[in-house]
Design a protein around this motif. Structure first.
Motif, PDB file in Angstrom:
ATOM      1  N   ILE A 270       0.842  -1.148   0.294  1.00 29.15           N
ATOM      2  CA  ILE A 270      -0.219  -0.106   0.422  1.00 29.15           C
ATOM      3  C   ILE A 270       0.464   1.473  -0.174  1.00 29.15           C
ATOM      4  O   ILE A 270       0.622   2.203  -0.900  1.00 29.15           O
ATOM      5  N   LEU A 271       1.722   0.878   0.775  1.00 27.06           N
ATOM      6  CA  LEU A 271       2.744   2.749   0.937  1.00 27.06           C
ATOM      7  C   LEU A 271       3.141   2.871  -0.612  1.00 27.06           C
ATOM      8  O   LEU A 271       3.589   3.667  -0.928  1.00 27.06           O
ATOM      9  N   ASP A 272       3.642   1.614  -1.061  1.00 27.40           N
ATOM     10  CA  ASP A 272       4.636   1.716  -2.453  1.00 27.40           C
ATOM     11  C   ASP A 272       3.274   2.025  -3.636  1.00 27.40           C
ATOM     12  O   ASP A 272       4.175   2.894  -4.062  1.00 27.40           O
ATOM     13  N   ARG A 273       2.193   1.380  -3.655  1.00 25.48           N
ATOM     14  CA  ARG A 273       1.611   2.295  -4.264  1.00 25.48           C
ATOM     15  C   ARG A 273       1.650   3.988  -4.018  1.00 25.48           C
ATOM     16  O   ARG A 273       1.150   4.452  -5.170  1.00 25.48           O
ATOM     17  N   ALA A 274       1.425   4.226  -2.685  1.00 31.07           N
ATOM     18  CA  ALA A 274       1.100   5.460  -2.513  1.00 31.07           C
ATOM     19  C   ALA A 274       1.944   6.862  -2.706  1.00 31.07           C
ATOM     20  O   ALA A 274       1.790   7.519  -2.560  1.00 31.07           O
ATOM     21  N   GLY A 275       2.882   5.587  -3.036  1.00 31.19           N
ATOM     22  CA  GLY A 275       4.799   6.405  -3.209  1.00 31.19           C
ATOM     23  C   GLY A 275       5.413   7.537  -1.905  1.00 31.19           C
ATOM     24  O   GLY A 275       5.182   8.132  -1.690  1.00 31.19           O
ATOM     25  N   MET A 276       4.634   6.299  -1.297  1.00 33.37           N
ATOM     26  CA  MET A 276       4.933   6.795   0.540  1.00 33.37           C
ATOM     27  C   MET A 276       5.821   5.749   1.419  1.00 33.37           C
ATOM     28  O   MET A 276       5.733   6.069   2.576  1.00 33.37           O
ATOM     29  N   THR A 277       6.320   5.041   0.443  1.00 29.42           N
ATOM     30  CA  THR A 277       8.212   3.932   0.968  1.00 29.42           C
ATOM     31  C   THR A 277       8.770   5.094   2.115  1.00 29.42           C
ATOM     32  O   THR A 277       9.596   4.277   2.507  1.00 29.42           O
TER      33      THR A 277
ATOM     34  N   SER B 232      -8.904   3.486  -4.535  1.00 26.31           N
ATOM     35  CA  SER B 232      -8.494   2.846  -4.379  1.00 26.31           C
ATOM     36  C   SER B 232      -7.367   2.285  -3.030  1.00 26.31           C
ATOM     37  O   SER B 232      -7.576   1.219  -2.318  1.00 26.31           O
ATOM     38  N   LEU B 233      -6.861   3.427  -2.286  1.00 33.06           N
ATOM     39  CA  LEU B 233      -5.784   3.247  -1.415  1.00 33.06           C
ATOM     40  C   LEU B 233      -7.060   3.333  -0.145  1.00 33.06           C
ATOM     41  O   LEU B 233      -6.710   2.854   0.523  1.00 33.06           O
TER      42      LEU B 233
END
Length: 386
Positions: free
Chosen positions: A178-185, A215-216
């Motif tokens: 989820i963090l990767d999808r949101a660009g918040m890794t 989606s998120l």
């Protein structure tokens, strides 16, 4: 359309947690089984035709079609046909389908007890002895192409880790995804999933990508399977999925930053010597600044284990804090009643009445002596089963 005719039934998360809690308390072995090509096992009840498959056409009758006897992947009937085929076989070898959850099957003969949970082609199986577990697995493998994956380690996207006598359910890989999808890794973690500022209102500039927001948010809803600590915060964001604004996106990012700092957290189940229910309920009266609806929630414990929880916006505007709290109590009692029925079908009935805790004195008085006048008639009709 009746979706039960086309989609396979899936087990409820609360049922999974209840069964695992009982298995831990009784020290039963728990195994994970996987069915190979599950949908190909189903027998079609309807007449279905398909074109001749490429490479197998009949040159003498090129205009003929094939009538299917077995289901295929891609057919809307396939999931339901598989479930019916599997359930029919289980019933033939002595299992009983639970009424409280159609994806739970229980076998009992004397002191022998088996619980089987079905989620499409994934099966969790636990039995009162290792020998009995092995016999059931062999019976299933004689009928279906099935692989025993050994002790339960992964189910419903959850990682299952043994922790001493307990069992930790976590979704660490899912959280990282989820963090990767949101660009918040690489985002900065925060210590709480909710903002301390006033409640979010339905104003502000629209978000740039509403589909990505939804989606998120949906992904976070699934994460609450093992993270009850974010249930309230996620529910508050879900209220604005139809028209997300910038303040709502900031609230969503706050949850993601909290997840970044708590990747190690999950839901810990422990053996419990007192399998009794305790329910805690609460409500935030008129908390929504736009609709003035209340948010209610409950948490149900079986012994020391958190089994079920919910946080949701009430459908109607409560006229008082007592009414909002009483609606929350009604939701908790409804869930506890279902869980009591579930335990009864698992042959583990409760030994004493369920305790319901509420911190509103007026709501407690209302449960035993509702005011009899027109303004509370709706409470008497809709909620007073408490």
């Amino acid at each position: 359309m009746d979706f039960s005719e086309t989609f396979s039934l899936v087990v409820k998360p609360a049922t999974v947690r209840t069964v695992l809690s009982l298995a831990l308390s009784r020290r039963w072995p728990v195994h994970h089984l996987d069915v190979k090509n599950a949908f190909l096992h189903g027998t079609l009840a309807e007449i279905v035709y398909c074109v001749q498959p490429a490479g197998f056409e009949d040159s003498t009758h090129p205009d003929f079609v094939c009538r299917l006897n077995k289901s295929l992947y891609g057919l809307k009937q396939a999931p339901r046909a598989w479930y019916s085929r599997f359930a029919t076989y289980l019933l033939s070898i002595g299992f009983v389908e639970a009424k409280s959850d159609s994806s739970l099957f229980v076998f009992q003969h004397g002191s022998d007890t088996v619980y089987l949970l079905l989620y499409v082609d994934d099966i969790v199986l636990t039995a009162s002895s290792t020998e009995l577990l092995r016999r059931i697995i062999e019976a299933l493998q004689r009928e279906f192409s099935m692989k025993d994956l050994g002790e339960l380690h992964h189910f419903l996207g959850m990682q299952v880790q043994r922790s001493g006598d307990g069992m930790l359910l976590s979704q660490r890989q899912y959280m990282m995804h989820i963090l990767d999808r949101a660009g918040m890794t690489d985002c900065k973690p925060c210590s709480t999933p909710v903002d301390t500022n006033p409640k979010m209102a339905a104003d502000g500039d629209p978000v740039a990508d509403a589909s990505d927001f939804r989606s998120l948010t949906g992904a976070l809803q699934y994460l609450t399977l093992t993270r009850p600590d974010i249930a309230y915060a996620v529910q508050q964001v879900c209220l604005h999925m139809h028209d997300p604004r910038e303040p709502h996106l900031l609230a969503l990012k706050c949850i993601l930053r909290y997840i970044k700092g708590t990747l190690h957290l999950g839901l810990l189940l422990r053996p419990s010597s007192t399998p009794d229910f305790v329910v805690y309920t609460d409500a935030d009266w008129a908390g929504c600044p736009d609709t003035r609806k209340s948010t209610s929630g409950y948490a149900v414990f079986l012994g020391d284990n958190l089994i079920s929880w919910s946080s949701k916006c009430q459908n109607t505007v409560s006229r008082s804090s007592a009414e909002a709290e009483y609606r929350a109590v009604a939701n908790g009692v409804s869930e506890a009643s279902w869980l009591c029925q579930l335990l009864s079908e698992l042959h583990a009935p409760l030994r004493r009445a369920t305790l319901i805790y509420c911190d509103n004195i007026s709501a407690v008085y209302m449960s035993s002596n509702p005011v009899q006048h027109q303004r509370t008639k709706h409470i008497e009709i809709d909620l007073h089963f408490v």
